[in-house]
Design a protein around this motif. Sequence first.
Motif, PDB file in Angstrom:
ATOM      1  N   ASP A 191       0.602  -1.421   0.149  1.00  0.00           N
ATOM      2  CA  ASP A 191       0.120  -0.023  -0.090  1.00  0.00           C
ATOM      3  C   ASP A 191       0.797   1.414  -0.173  1.00  0.00           C
ATOM      4  O   ASP A 191       0.798   2.162   0.932  1.00  0.00           O
ATOM      5  N   HIS A 246       0.715   3.599  -2.584  1.00  0.00           N
ATOM      6  CA  HIS A 246      -0.132   4.705  -2.999  1.00  0.00           C
ATOM      7  C   HIS A 246       0.512   5.732  -3.181  1.00  0.00           C
ATOM      8  O   HIS A 246       0.379   7.013  -2.824  1.00  0.00           O
ATOM      9  N   ASP A 257      -1.410  -2.480  -4.057  1.00  0.00           N
ATOM     10  CA  ASP A 257      -1.704  -0.845  -4.095  1.00  0.00           C
ATOM     11  C   ASP A 257      -0.350  -0.068  -3.981  1.00  0.00           C
ATOM     12  O   ASP A 257      -0.452   0.845  -3.572  1.00  0.00           O
ATOM     13  N   ASP A 260      -2.398   4.762  -7.149  1.00  0.00           N
ATOM     14  CA  ASP A 260      -3.497   5.222  -6.634  1.00  0.00           C
ATOM     15  C   ASP A 260      -4.757   5.121  -7.607  1.00  0.00           C
ATOM     16  O   ASP A 260      -5.838   4.687  -7.141  1.00  0.00           O
ATOM     17  N   HIS A 308      -6.143  -1.080  -6.166  1.00  0.00           N
ATOM     18  CA  HIS A 308      -5.801   0.174  -6.889  1.00  0.00           C
ATOM     19  C   HIS A 308      -4.667   0.197  -8.081  1.00  0.00           C
ATOM     20  O   HIS A 308      -4.384   1.174  -8.669  1.00  0.00           O
ATOM     21  N   HIS A 359      -3.923  -1.184   5.890  1.00  0.00           N
ATOM     22  CA  HIS A 359      -3.177  -0.049   6.197  1.00  0.00           C
ATOM     23  C   HIS A 359      -2.678   0.039   7.549  1.00  0.00           C
ATOM     24  O   HIS A 359      -2.590   0.978   8.279  1.00  0.00           O
ATOM     25  N   SER A 394       0.689   0.335   5.986  1.00  0.00           N
ATOM     26  CA  SER A 394       0.865   1.084   4.587  1.00  0.00           C
ATOM     27  C   SER A 394       2.509   1.676   4.479  1.00  0.00           C
ATOM     28  O   SER A 394       2.817   2.111   5.523  1.00  0.00           O
ATOM     29  N   SER A 423      -0.237   5.649   3.642  1.00  0.00           N
ATOM     30  CA  SER A 423      -1.389   5.831   2.777  1.00  0.00           C
ATOM     31  C   SER A 423      -1.238   6.929   1.968  1.00  0.00           C
ATOM     32  O   SER A 423      -2.291   7.505   1.422  1.00  0.00           O
ATOM     33  N   GLY A 424       0.107   7.094   1.209  1.00  0.00           N
ATOM     34  CA  GLY A 424       0.009   7.839   0.285  1.00  0.00           C
ATOM     35  C   GLY A 424      -0.161   9.505   0.483  1.00  0.00           C
ATOM     36  O   GLY A 424      -0.031   9.983   1.646  1.00  0.00           O
TER      37      GLY A 424
END
Length: 536
Positions: free
Chosen positions: A276, A278, A304, A307, A334, A435, A453, A457-458
């Motif tokens: 993740d 992202h 992931d 995004d 994603h 996450h 993540s 979480s980007g």
Amino acid sequence: MVRVPAAVSVPATALARRCRVLGSRVRRTARRAPRVRPVAQELVQQPSPYTRALGLTAVVLLGAWLGLLIVGNVRVPVGPMNTTMTLRPSLTGGTKINVSPLGALELDSHVAPVRLDVNVDQLDPVRAQALVDHPERLSGLQDEVAHDVEHGTLDLAVRSCVAVVSGATALGLAVYRRPRRALAAGGLALTLLAASGATAFATWNPDSVLEPKFSGLLSSAPSLVGNARSIVSEFDVYQKELARLVTNVTKLYDVTSTLPAYEPDPSTIRVLHVSDIHLNPASWKIVASLVKQYDINVIVDSGDTMDHGTAAENGFLDPIADLGAPYVWVRGNHDSRLTQRHLEHMKNAHVLDDGRALTVAGLRFAGIGDPQFTPDRSTAPGGGAAEELAGARLASSLRDQRAAGTPVDIAVAHEPSAARLTDGEVPLVLAGHLHHEQTEVMKYGTRLRVEGSTGGSGLRAIEGTYPDPIEASVLYVDRDTRRLQAWDEIKLGGLGLTTAEVSRHLPKENHPGAPTSPPPTSPPPPLSSSPSGTTP
């Protein structure tokens, strides 16, 4: 000459006699009547026993804490190092070893309302140089350090008793202004400290050194936390706990000597699990740093990475080619098929899908991409049913691999619900999507490891008040048995933060003296729903 009549003098005499009798009665009545309390005393309300007990407790706790804070520490030379030992009030207990400027190690050594803080202040150059000039003294360093720690702990116990009694007594005297109350506060403080010490002794956990939590400079974590395989195989050395840790710190400080530095165990395969990301560009620098610091053999990304999965985002994947370790990847919800095709043609990348198995860095992997692509609103997502179907396909592939004599060591899926369908078919399955990290051993023996993540979480991390942490894990896999030996959970501060935490974890079966756990057992086949015996 006027005469006074005799009739007038008689009543006057009788009146005097009656006054004397009446005064005597009033005095007797006054002596028998209860004494009336002054009105001022009636207006003063006496405190209840609960209020007095609560106040005394507050005085005892505050006075004991002030005493420990002011005089409750000892300076102790431990081997070639100067340390300061302190007892501090705590809700969770444990031991914290501060190794400035590298960081700190936290051990769940005991459960009590006091924590032992050990600050490594500095390395004594004279004693350290003596070790460098006479390496043969290293053999006795363990015993020397153990003796120093024991002596320092005894001094700390005595000083802490004096500190809590003095602090509580002084504060009690200032509050109550009565010596008896002040002495009672000091006695209660000593009783509280003794009870805390007894609780710490009763809950003492010598195995806590096997699973330390490191906070500080990430580059120092491998050396301070130690090697997973050596912790298991050399438990007799690690039983010395603080002595062993201080010895390791000595080696770190003495960078100019010939003392051995951190060297990865050649019998352990190191897997870096990320997920993740992202589209967080900072993640690639963190991954590259972890690969270098931990001498990573293979990187596993459980999806992931992107995004929106557009062609414009494909350039974000370019750093994968230069990370310094093979990159095993599965598609997340994603990540588009377009992203997957781009990675299939990229150097250093190995894409897993449809249960296909690959051998990378001595380990056999199999995985399946997420069947859903949620950014594409034109296609209705299949929900949990689609994930379970993907998990069933992966489990079927794992059974086929085992039947062919090429069993899979690690399975990978993005959704934990899909990964759960592999229970009993593989020793370890990796996932992401949530996450936040979590680990569990499922019903039939397969260990599910869900990663947080690695991208914090980007870019969405800036939307909240507090940034999400950046998480990754280093998995230590035995090269011979292909079983998980230990793992390090790495948690870095989110956007704008610079904190780092590394927590060591061991499977229960790898604790010294634990019975060997059996391999995962296959779950029973699904019940047939047709007369021909074919499974749905």
